[in-house]
Scaffold this motif. Structure first.
Motif, PDB file in Angstrom:
ATOM      1  N   TRP A   3       2.225  18.910  12.808  1.00  0.00           N
ATOM      2  CA  TRP A   3       3.215  18.097  11.880  1.00  0.00           C
ATOM      3  C   TRP A   3       3.080  17.582  10.705  1.00  0.00           C
ATOM      4  CZ3 TRP A   3       8.537  18.319  10.439  1.00  0.00           C
ATOM      5  CH2 TRP A   3       8.554  17.279  10.356  1.00  0.00           C
ATOM      6  N   ILE A   4       2.477  16.255  11.081  1.00  0.00           N
ATOM      7  CA  ILE A   4       1.750  15.320  10.183  1.00  0.00           C
ATOM      8  C   ILE A   4       0.596  16.567   9.337  1.00  0.00           C
ATOM      9  CG2 ILE A   4       0.317  13.822   9.073  1.00  0.00           C
ATOM     10  CD1 ILE A   4       0.372  12.841  11.861  1.00  0.00           C
ATOM     11  N   ILE A  27      -5.311   7.817   5.248  1.00  0.00           N
ATOM     12  CA  ILE A  27      -4.990   6.698   3.595  1.00  0.00           C
ATOM     13  C   ILE A  27      -4.241   5.700   4.696  1.00  0.00           C
ATOM     14  CG2 ILE A  27      -3.893   6.239   1.487  1.00  0.00           C
ATOM     15  CD1 ILE A  27      -4.835   9.521   1.449  1.00  0.00           C
ATOM     16  N   PRO A  28      -4.913   4.489   4.347  1.00  0.00           N
ATOM     17  CA  PRO A  28      -5.617   3.888   3.076  1.00  0.00           C
ATOM     18  C   PRO A  28      -7.031   3.403   2.933  1.00  0.00           C
ATOM     19  CG  PRO A  28      -4.764   2.007   3.212  1.00  0.00           C
ATOM     20  CD  PRO A  28      -3.949   3.646   4.032  1.00  0.00           C
ATOM     21  N   ILE A  29      -7.821   3.761   4.650  1.00  0.00           N
ATOM     22  CA  ILE A  29      -8.735   3.380   4.665  1.00  0.00           C
ATOM     23  C   ILE A  29      -9.866   5.021   4.404  1.00  0.00           C
ATOM     24  CG2 ILE A  29     -10.538   3.029   6.841  1.00  0.00           C
ATOM     25  CD1 ILE A  29      -8.923   1.194   5.579  1.00  0.00           C
ATOM     26  N   GLU A  47       0.650   8.263   3.743  1.00  0.00           N
ATOM     27  CA  GLU A  47      -0.276   8.724   3.471  1.00  0.00           C
ATOM     28  C   GLU A  47       0.056   9.043   1.767  1.00  0.00           C
ATOM     29  OE1 GLU A  47      -1.965  11.086   6.498  1.00  0.00           O
ATOM     30  OE2 GLU A  47      -3.294  10.140   5.779  1.00  0.00           O
ATOM     31  N   SER A  48       1.368  10.106   1.731  1.00  0.00           N
ATOM     32  CA  SER A  48       1.090  10.271   0.411  1.00  0.00           C
ATOM     33  C   SER A  48       1.337   9.937  -1.379  1.00  0.00           C
ATOM     34  CB  SER A  48       1.970  11.074   0.041  1.00  0.00           C
ATOM     35  OG  SER A  48       1.716  12.603   1.156  1.00  0.00           O
ATOM     36  N   GLY A  62      -8.052   9.444  -3.450  1.00  0.00           N
ATOM     37  CA  GLY A  62      -7.001   9.966  -2.175  1.00  0.00           C
ATOM     38  C   GLY A  62      -5.330   9.510  -2.746  1.00  0.00           C
ATOM     39  N   PHE A  63      -5.194   9.536  -3.931  1.00  0.00           N
ATOM     40  CA  PHE A  63      -3.912   9.796  -4.492  1.00  0.00           C
ATOM     41  C   PHE A  63      -3.773  11.087  -5.078  1.00  0.00           C
ATOM     42  CE2 PHE A  63      -0.021   7.900  -6.001  1.00  0.00           C
ATOM     43  CZ  PHE A  63       0.244   7.823  -6.387  1.00  0.00           C
TER      44      PHE A  63
END
Lengths: 181, 321, 515
Positions: free
Chosen positions: B26-27, B196-198, B283-284, C274-275
């Motif tokens: 789903w993610i 993200i962000p790690i 994340e996006s 990462g973007f």
């Protein structure tokens, strides 16, 4: 943050349905259905540049753009050969890359499919066979499918990948049938 | 009664194992839509797992028994963790033996084995991944512990089922420390689950990988188990988050019947759907932090959790012993 | 200044930019090189040739870019059994790898301290020099890998990380040896040459009229620049002039290539940080541009569009209007993305101060092209040495002072906008007329140069014709030769996970360098 979200929303979903490859061959959607059935549509590709000029790489990278959307078809590029099902090779296998290509091939678990992309991978392209270039990929490792072009368009590459997997799967099931009978 | 409870407990674990890949799928779908592309089907992770189980194993010649055992250890610890997290109900016989601290211990065990296995083959990338995972882990654990202590202060117990029961007993409790704890928890969740962000779960850059680098040498069924264990870890973290901050729908102690159970399942799926979308959105729109900012990020999470504790103590809010 | 270089002895070389040849002996070679260094000339390339069949010499050539012209030094090596010449790397550091490559191909030694093989990784024997006339073009040899002694860094806790040649993503092969303490990079050493396909030797089996096809495929993303450089060299030798419509279309194709590459890089840079949003948006724009290429030029990547004497096809009816609408959408979209990139804190945190190449270092190492412009060096052939049609266009030169990843991103954004402006001007003023003037077949022994500003930097093709319409020697130079060594300095002070971002911000050609 909001400008990012608003541009996301304004852009919308861009993925296209690919056109049929040729009048005789079935439309891509039904080939994708075959893949769905057979390989469960979970295909992992490991790409190796064996001396390409970078033209084929650019078209392979285009497969990840939202129009062609390789991931939407359940296919993704993986980092490790141990995770892969398909080995995609570009370039005419330079002498300096022969060893690396063979080792990558050996690290991919069975069953695997090898696809050579581009005229260079097919027959050495304009570079041919020389002291520095081994010619086609098939001269170094066994190849199941060749996608010619200089460089081949992303739609052709996608169709070629799906074709290769379907026919490899077809051969595997023929072998299984022969074993059982 | 006990047999029913045990059966329910096992059913909960089985459900966790079954729907963890669905959550991951789903993610992935939400992320795809936010990248303006059509999404792979929801059941894609299952197809991947099925395919992986059918492939041959390609093992490096230097692999030790630890390398081969780790996927099973990892999967086992995550299943055990799922057994003590109240995702559907708080009547968990297994949870009597383990509380939130033990849960963190389970995650730590998984991390240690994964790092050791990554270093096993001796490649540079595996070692780099292990080293970075340890760096993130050693800072994330204290932050997570602080979040748990926040909950302890509020409800008087670190056992998760008791926390949920405690909340059910006092549903109108809104404590400002919860907000701090929630933000800290979200930050730790992102860090610990290689988001993200790690870390970038979809990265193709071997020098930046943390989690993915530890999987590079695995193939076939071992890889399938490792991936499944990662999905389970995310699922577990999500359920811990729900238990701590959004426990509505979880069948509490003494409340029985299939009706409540069905409600619990529906509630869980709904919460997972929202959580997945929020995760995908975070994340996006974010970029990945430079690696040496990860400790700063986790320090902020730790700080927020401690601030939550302080806020709670200074405000002298109601505690429930 | 240029009178220092024995102007009276200079012979003009046919080229699209004014070029001269100066024949020198051993001392002259070093002396002139030193004088060129003092005059701030920019080192372009070095190559060798086997002329033993003609006059019993080996030759080594080196080219420099001066404010008004190109100067090529030619040095004849008499001792053909142990040919050697004075190396230039103490004066021009960029020359070192080119000298090593010249040794691998021809066996002419540059008397340098670093004598490790650069292009030969064991694919052919050490005593074989493939570019020598007696070696057959199609003979291949068994693989005999040899160890390559990387420079070791000693100290407490220093490890080595070896990356490549096969990388995790879809990228060309190359090897990077990091010496690190933890994540901090102490030293980076590159080993390239993995995609060496024997282009120089292959040229010699092609006819003059088909050489542009091989030139275009040296580095696929600079196909237009290389094929133009080759055709310019051939046209200069044969005194063929390209019709005005074709000249304008060539420039249009070159600018399209520049824009497409910049769009791809900007998206990839966002993705590497990462973007993924950045990659989605930029790859969408790039795809639109490539599709516009198909509709107007006939192919997505213009490998065979520029041909000797002109171009291969015309714009279709309405093609110009299609392109103009495309440019408008692109300009708007890129401007929006530019502000998104600039305001995204996470992204800027990754871009700023990462991979900093200081101006002083860039000058010292003779950086050229985009990497140089991002470090404050104002050099762009389209502005400094404009050839047709750029002499009528007056492009704006784009520079940034800081030299970090953010600077290279800014330069790309600015260049996209500038290229769009130039494309509009070209389209609006597109002259009518034929598309090609077929060049005559050049007689043997003529030397010609084509120098074009590709998207990475100056792309140079030096062509020496053979009798009967063949090619005697063709040396194609990609600006990546100058810029690869810079990467080893840009990474210092940064950590290992920043390397992919820094590498992508330069985006140098592996295949162009390997040949």
């Amino acid at each position: 943050m909001f400008d990012v979200i608003s541009l996301m929303l304004r852009t919308g979903i861009l993925t296209e349905r690919l056109p049929a490859r040729s009048p005789e061959s079935p439309p891509l959607e039904s080939v994708q259905e075959d893949i769905r059935r057979i390989l469960g549509r979970a295909l992992c590709i490991r790409h190796v540049d064996a001396g390409s000029c970078n033209g084929c790489e650019l078209e392979l990278q285009a497969l990840n753009n939202p129009y062609y959307n390789l991931e939407g078809a359940g296919i993704k590029f993986v980092a490790s050969p141990r995770h892969a099902d398909v080995l995609l090779v570009t370039g005419p296998v330079s002498a300096n890359m022969e060893e690396a290509l063979k080792r990558t091939y050996g690290a991919i678990p069975d069953p695997k499919v090898v696809i050579a992309v581009g005229d260079c991978g097919a027959c050495g392209g304009i570079f041919g066979k020389s002291y520095a270039s081994r010619g086609s990929v098939a001269d170094v490792i066994p190849v199941h499918r060749v996608i010619p072009g200089c460089p081949p368009e992303p739609a052709k590459i996608l169709a070629g990948i799906l074709d290769a997997v379907v026919s490899a799967q077809g051969q595997a099931s023929k072998r299984d049938k022969a074993k059982r009978s | 009664m006990r047999e029913i409870t045990l059966a329910r407990q096992l059913g909960e674990v089985a459900l966790a194992i079954a729907i963890a890949p669905l959550f991951t799928g789903w993610i992935a779908q939400c992320r795809a839509w936010m990248q303006n592309r059509s999404a792979p089907p929801l059941l894609q992770p299952y197809r991947m797992l099925r395919k992986l189980f059918q492939k041959d194993v390609a093992l490096a010649t230097e692999a030790s028994p630890l390398f081969r055992a780790t996927p099973y250890v990892l999967f086992g610890t995550m299943v055990l963790a799922a057994a003590i997290i109240p995702s559907l109900a708080t009547d968990l016989p297994f949870a009597q033996a383990a509380d939130a601290i033990a849960l963190i211990g389970l995650f730590a065990t998984a991390r240690v084995f994964q790092s050791l296995a990554a270093m096993d083959i001796g490649t540079a990338f595996g070692t780099m991944g292990a080293r970075r995972e340890m760096m993130v882990g050693f800072l994330a654990e204290p932050a997570l512990l602080m979040v748990m202590f926040n909950a302890f202060l509020l409800y008087g117990s670190t056992a998760l089922p008791s926390l949920v029961d405690g909340y059910a007993a006092h549903p109108a409790l809104i404590d400002p420390s919860v907000i701090f704890a929630a933000i800290a928890f979200l930050m730790v969740l992102l860090a610990e689950n290689a988001r993200i962000p790690i870390d970038n779960p979809a990265t193709h850059l071997e020098l930046t990988m943390i989690h993915e680098a530890m999987l590079l040498e695995y193939s076939a069924r071992h890889l399938a188990l490792m991936e499944w264990a990662s999905s389970l870890k995310l699922f577990n973290y999500a359920c811990v988050g729900f238990a701590l901050f959004f426990p509505w729908g979880i069948a509490t102690h003494g409340v029985d019947g299939t009706g409540t159970l069905l409600l619990a399942i529906v509630a869980l799926l709904g919460k997972l759907a929202v959580a997945g979308a929020v995760l995908a959105l975070i994340e996006s729109i974010s970029a990945k932090l430079r690696l040496f900012r990860a400790p700063e990020y986790l320090a902020i999470a730790f700080l927020l959790a401690v601030l939550g504790l302080l806020v709670h103590l200074l405000l002298g809010a109601n505690t429930h012993a | 200044m240029e009178t220092d270089f024995a102007k009276d002895q200079q012979l003009p070389i046919p080229s699209n930019i004014q070029s001269y040849l100066l024949r020198v002996d051993r001392e002259g070679w070093l002396r002139t090189a030193q004088a060129l260094h003092n005059a701030d000339a920019k080192f372009l390339t070095l190559w060798g040739a086997d002329d033993r069949d003609r006059d019993a010499y080996f030759r080594v050539y080196a080219a420099w870019l001066l404010p008004q012209s190109i100067l090529v030094l030619e040095h004849s090596i008499e001792d053909v059994r142990n040919p050697s010449y004075p190396g230039l790397s103490t004066i021009f550091p960029a020359a070192l790898r080119m000298e090593r490559a010249a040794y691998d191909l021809l066996g002419i030694s540059a008397e340098e301290a670093d004598a490790r093989a650069w292009l030969r990784h064991g694919g052919w024997p050490g005593n074989l020099f493939p570019l020598r006339r007696e070696v057959s073009a199609s003979q291949s040899y068994p693989l005999d890998p040899e160890p390559y002694p990387f420079v070791m860094v000693e100290g407490d806790g220093v490890h080595e990380i070896a990356v490549g040649p096969v990388h995790a993503g879809m990228i060309e092969p190359g090897h990077f040896r990091f010496s690190v303490v933890g994540e901090k990079v102490l030293r980076l050493e590159e080993r390239l040459g993995y995609t060496h396909k024997g282009v120089a030797k292959r040229f010699e089996s092609l006819s003059q009229q088909e050489g542009h096809r091989l030139a275009a495929r040296l580095s696929g993303d600079s196909a237009v620049a290389f094929s133009w450089a080759y055709c310019a060299a051939l046209e200069s030798i044969t005194y063929t002039s390209c019709p005005p419509r074709a000249v304008a279309l060539r420039a249009l194709a070159l600018e399209h290539e520049r824009i497409a590459n910049h769009l791809g890089d900007l998206g990839a840079l966002g993705n590497d940080a990462g973007f993924a949003f950045g990659l989605t948006q930029f790859s969408r724009f790039k795809e639109n541009l490539l599709r516009a290429n198909t509709l107007t030029f006939g192919a997505r990547y213009l490998m065979d569009y520029i041909v000797p004497g002109g171009v291969a096809g015309d714009l279709p009816e309405g093609g110009g209007d299609l392109l103009l609408t495309q440019y408008e959408t692109l300009e708007e979209g890129v401007a929006t993305l530019r502000s998104i990139y600039a305001e995204h804190a996470g992204l800027q945190d990754r871009f700023r101060e990462t991979g900093r190449l200081e101006h002083r270092l860039a000058r010292q190492f003779g950086a050229l092209g985009l990497a140089a412009r991002a470090s404050g060096i104002a050099c762009d052939l389209r502005v400094d040495h404009p050839w047709s049609p750029y002499d009528g266009l007056v492009p704006n030169l784009v520079t940034q002072p800081h030299g970090d990843v953010a600077a290279r991103v800014h330069v790309r954004f600015d260049e996209v906008m500038e290229s769009l402006r130039l494309c509009r001007i070209l389209l609006e003023g597109l002259p009518a007329g034929p598309l090609q003037n077929t060049p005559t077949v050049a007689s043997g022994g003529c030397l010609g140069i084509g120098l074009i500003e590709g998207w990475r930097g100056p792309v140079m093709v030096v062509l020496e014709t053979a009798a009967g319409g063949g090619i005697r020697r063709c040396h194609a130079h990609d600006p990546s030769w100058q810029n690869w060594p810079l990467l080893e300095f840009a990474i210092l002070g940064d950590i290992v996970p920043d390397f992919p971002l820094i590498n992508k911000s330069f985006n140098l050609s592996y295949s162009g360098q390997d040949g």
